[in-house]
Scaffold this active site. Structure first.
Site, PDB file in Angstrom:
ATOM      1  N   HIS A  56     -40.120 -19.172  12.970  1.00 21.18           N
ATOM      2  CA  HIS A  56     -39.519 -18.529  11.802  1.00 21.18           C
ATOM      3  C   HIS A  56     -39.625 -17.017  11.924  1.00 21.18           C
ATOM      4  O   HIS A  56     -40.483 -16.493  12.631  1.00 21.18           O
ATOM      5  CB  HIS A  56     -40.188 -18.998  10.505  1.00 21.18           C
ATOM      6  CG  HIS A  56     -41.668 -18.803  10.488  1.00 21.18           C
ATOM      7  ND1 HIS A  56     -42.544 -19.704  11.071  1.00 21.18           N
ATOM      8  CD2 HIS A  56     -42.453 -17.832   9.970  1.00 21.18           C
ATOM      9  CE1 HIS A  56     -43.779 -19.290  10.899  1.00 21.18           C
ATOM     10  NE2 HIS A  56     -43.751 -18.148  10.240  1.00 21.18           N
ATOM     11  N   CYS A 106     -50.192 -15.426   5.920  1.00 21.56           N
ATOM     12  CA  CYS A 106     -49.883 -15.254   7.340  1.00 21.56           C
ATOM     13  C   CYS A 106     -49.057 -13.983   7.499  1.00 21.56           C
ATOM     14  O   CYS A 106     -48.607 -13.407   6.505  1.00 21.56           O
ATOM     15  CB  CYS A 106     -49.142 -16.471   7.903  1.00 21.56           C
ATOM     16  SG  CYS A 106     -47.425 -16.634   7.367  1.00 21.56           S
TER      17      CYS A 106
END
Length: 680
Positions: A76, A196
């Site tokens: 991603h 993250c």
């Protein structure tokens, strides 16, 4: 061909059948798979160019693997090339390794979001990531026989039917902690923070994994997701009554001081996805263990928990690099101003500069006129800024260990290091001691009424006293002796010895292109920079010249010598690398090293080593710590500087071309190798 309407308003759907590839062979590496899915998105008009999307996805892969247990991968990214938030899906045959602990993946979602994507799009993407921890959804993806069936499955996840009587299981712990606390206030519960680097997928998957693990263990877990779709901070009352806290993050925790005093289990975000049950179990044990690691009162980093936390060496490296990164602006500003002072007033301005500034003004100019006066002013400003080098290094090393309460004792330790002559080495040691002392004072149990004074008065006061006394009474003279010995050794180098030092510095500057090794060499040069010491000026010249080699060499190779060996994106990067290299920005070569580390980095190191050796052999000097071609006026022996730089650049360019010609490989990149070649 069916489309899901996975977004608000009339915008394009987030997934469609043309973005799906079922039971196909997309190659043998994750770069192959990412490239194929990115090209699908581009062909469908979801991205302006495939290369930009591919580069962004591979850069994210280099930070940490996106493979998950159960044969799933979620590469991603956010990228300017992405026009609208989109999902590409592949069911692979054969499977491809994405770095999951249990083996390769057969289900791959490429999650692509535009740079600056709106909150609604980001929530849709995070909803998919959360669904992937549900076994039933994953099984349905494997059983689906058509692309349209995959579209419907994803649509059911992104646009679930409303359930007024049963709130969403994920939003309950994260968005409405007060309600949950009221209904379960008699139970033991855990709070957690997940985060993250991109905040798209792992943040939310970790949150759901921890919530599910808590349900299996019979204990509520309330998670604050610090991700791209925003976050709702946990209620103070919920944090206060929690038995323990879990930090599953790859970045810093925002508002860490809210959890002060709580038993803590800390790890990277992926451990919360891979081992959520174990983390919840560890948190419950920590709640019952008086000796467990706790979030300290100053909001600083805690001791690492058992498995899954970062190691001591990694943490030490992060601490030291924090100090260096905060130090560099003082070096760059101060050093360049000093160099400008020399340009206007000559090198002899260093002696009388203070008296000229104090005794004269624009209406009372010194002998030599305005030029001398401005040169003295610039030199004095630069000298004052440069004098913060060691205190800033020590202060922010302490800050990295103990947060804000460590700054005052750290700066004091650095100032004492300068005062006693311990220099850069004294700043390193003093900063570490100041941070550790401040950290442990912050962990002393004090009455609640005293906690407010701890970070602003008590910790800085006693930590400053301890580290100052240690530096003056115990460590100052030995560290000063080491510093003086190093200086004498450098001054005594001649012939082959000084050339060897140039080789070492050149290799270090080109090894990781702005990473820890590069910064260590640069910090060594600027910390010892002294305009009255030719040995330090040669070291500075070697470091800057070698650091300019990688981007210039890659620019030469990709735009002039052999452009056909490079992709279109690399040729564009090569054009920019000309300017970046000229300005002494080594990071200009990172795109090339990221795509092909095993052939690019050794070639750059070869050129850098030659340049460093030649600079030392020709006694080239540099009195400015940064600037590249813009500080050529501060170079002593400019002709030999240019020769040394040109020779190293040509050697590096020829070496990388030869490596690409002679050492053939498939036109794909295993970006996992980048993590070991390029430091974050």
């Amino acid at each position: 061909m069916s489309d899901t309407t996975a977004g608000a308003g009339s915008g394009p759907s987030i997934i469609s059948a043309e973005l799906i590839s079922l039971d196909t062979d997309l190659g043998t590496s994750k770069a192959d798979v990412i490239r194929s899915l990115a090209e699908r998105l581009t062909s469908a008009g979801r991205a302006s160019e495939a290369s930009g999307l591919i580069d962004a996805a591979l850069a994210r892969e280099a930070q940490s693997a996106t493979g998950l247990p159960g044969g799933i991968a979620i590469p991603h990214c956010r990228a300017e090339a992405v026009r609208t938030a989109s999902l590409g899906f592949a069911r692979l045959n054969p499977k491809v390794d994405f770095g999951a602990p249990d083996g390769p993946a057969d289900l791959v979602f490429l999650i692509a979001a535009p740079e600056g994507a709106g909150a609604e799009h980001m929530k849709l993407l995070s909803s998919l990531a959360r669904a992937l921890v549900r076994p039933a959804f994953v099984a349905s993806l494997r059983e689906a026989s058509t692309e349209d069936e995959i579209v419907r499955l994803v649509d059911d996840v992104l646009n679930p039917a409303p359930k007024p009587a049963a709130p969403d299981t994920v939003s309950t712990p994260t968005s409405s902690p007060e309600t949950t606390a009221e209904t379960k206030n008699a139970q033991q519960h855990i709070v957690a923070v997940t985060a993250c680097p991109t905040g798209i997928a792992h943040t939310y998957m970790a949150a759901d994994s921890l919530v599910a693990a808590g349900e299996r263990a019979g204990v509520p877990v309330h998670v604050e997701t610090q991700g791209s779709s925003g976050s709702t901070p946990l209620a103070p009352s919920l944090i206060a009554s929690a038995a323990a806290v879990i930090f599953a993050t790859d970045v810093g925790v925002k508002g860490r001081e809210r959890f002060a005093g709580k038993p803590v289990v800390a790890s990277g975000v992926k451990r919360a996805i891979n081992e959520p049950d174990k983390m919840v179990s560890e948190a419950l044990r920590a709640a019952e263990n008086p000796g467990a690691a706790k979030v300290d009162g100053s909001a600083a980093a805690t001791e690492d928990s058992d498995a899954g936390s970062i190691g001591f060496g990694t943490h030490l490296r992060q601490v030291l690099l924090t100090g260096v990164s905060y130090m560099i602006p003082f070096v760059a500003a101060g050093g360049l101003l000093i160099a400008l002072g020399f340009l206007l007033g000559g090198y002899e301005i260093s002696g009388p500069a203070k008296d000229i500034v104090l005794d004269n003004s624009l209406t009372n100019l010194p002998d030599g006129g305005l030029k001398i006066y401005l040169g003295a002013v610039l030199y004095q400003i630069g000298s004052l800024a440069f004098s913060f080098l060691v205190p800033a290094l020590a202060g922010y090393i302490a800050f990295a260990i103990a947060d804000r309460p460590g700054i005052a004792p750290g700066f004091t330790a650095g100032a004492v290091a300068v005062f006693v002559g311990a220099g850069f080495i004294g700043g390193l040691v003093g900063g570490l001691i100041a941070g550790v002392v401040a950290l442990y004072i912050g962990r002393i149990a004090v009455p609640q009424w005293l906690r407010g004074l701890m970070p602003v008065v008590i910790i800085p006061l006693f930590a400053t006293l301890v580290v100052g006394a240690l530096m003056f009474l115990v460590l100052g003279r030995p560290l000063a002796a080491i510093t003086n010995g190093l200086t004498d050794w450098l001054n005594g180098l001649s012939g082959s010895s000084v050339v060897f030092l140039g080789i070492i510095l050149g290799l270090m500057m080109c090894f990781d292109l702005g990473g820890p090794v590069n910064k260590a060499a640069y910090a060594f040069a600027v910390a010892g920079l002294n305009v009255n010491d030719p040995a330090t000026l040669r070291i500075m010249a070697a470091v800057m010249a070698a650091g300019m080699v990688p981007p210039l060499a890659m620019a030469l190779a990709s735009t002039v010598l052999r452009p056909k060996l490079f992709s279109a994106a690399e040729r564009e990067n090569g054009k920019a690398a000309w300017l970046l290299g000229s300005a002494f920005i080594s990071e200009g070569a990172i795109p090339f090293a990221a795509a092909d580390p095993l052939r690019v980095i050794p070639s750059m190191m070869a050129g850098g080593a030659v340049t460093g050796a030649l600079i030392m052999a020709f006694d080239v000097t540099l009195s400015a710590p940064h600037g590249g071609i813009f500080v050529f006026f501060a170079v002593g022996g400019i002709g030999w500087f240019l020769v040394s730089l040109a020779v190293g650049t040509v050697i590096a360019a020829i070496a990388v071309i030869g490596a690409k010609e002679l050492i053939r490989k498939k036109p794909t990149t295993d970006t996992e190798r980048v993590a070991t070649a390029i430091a974050a």
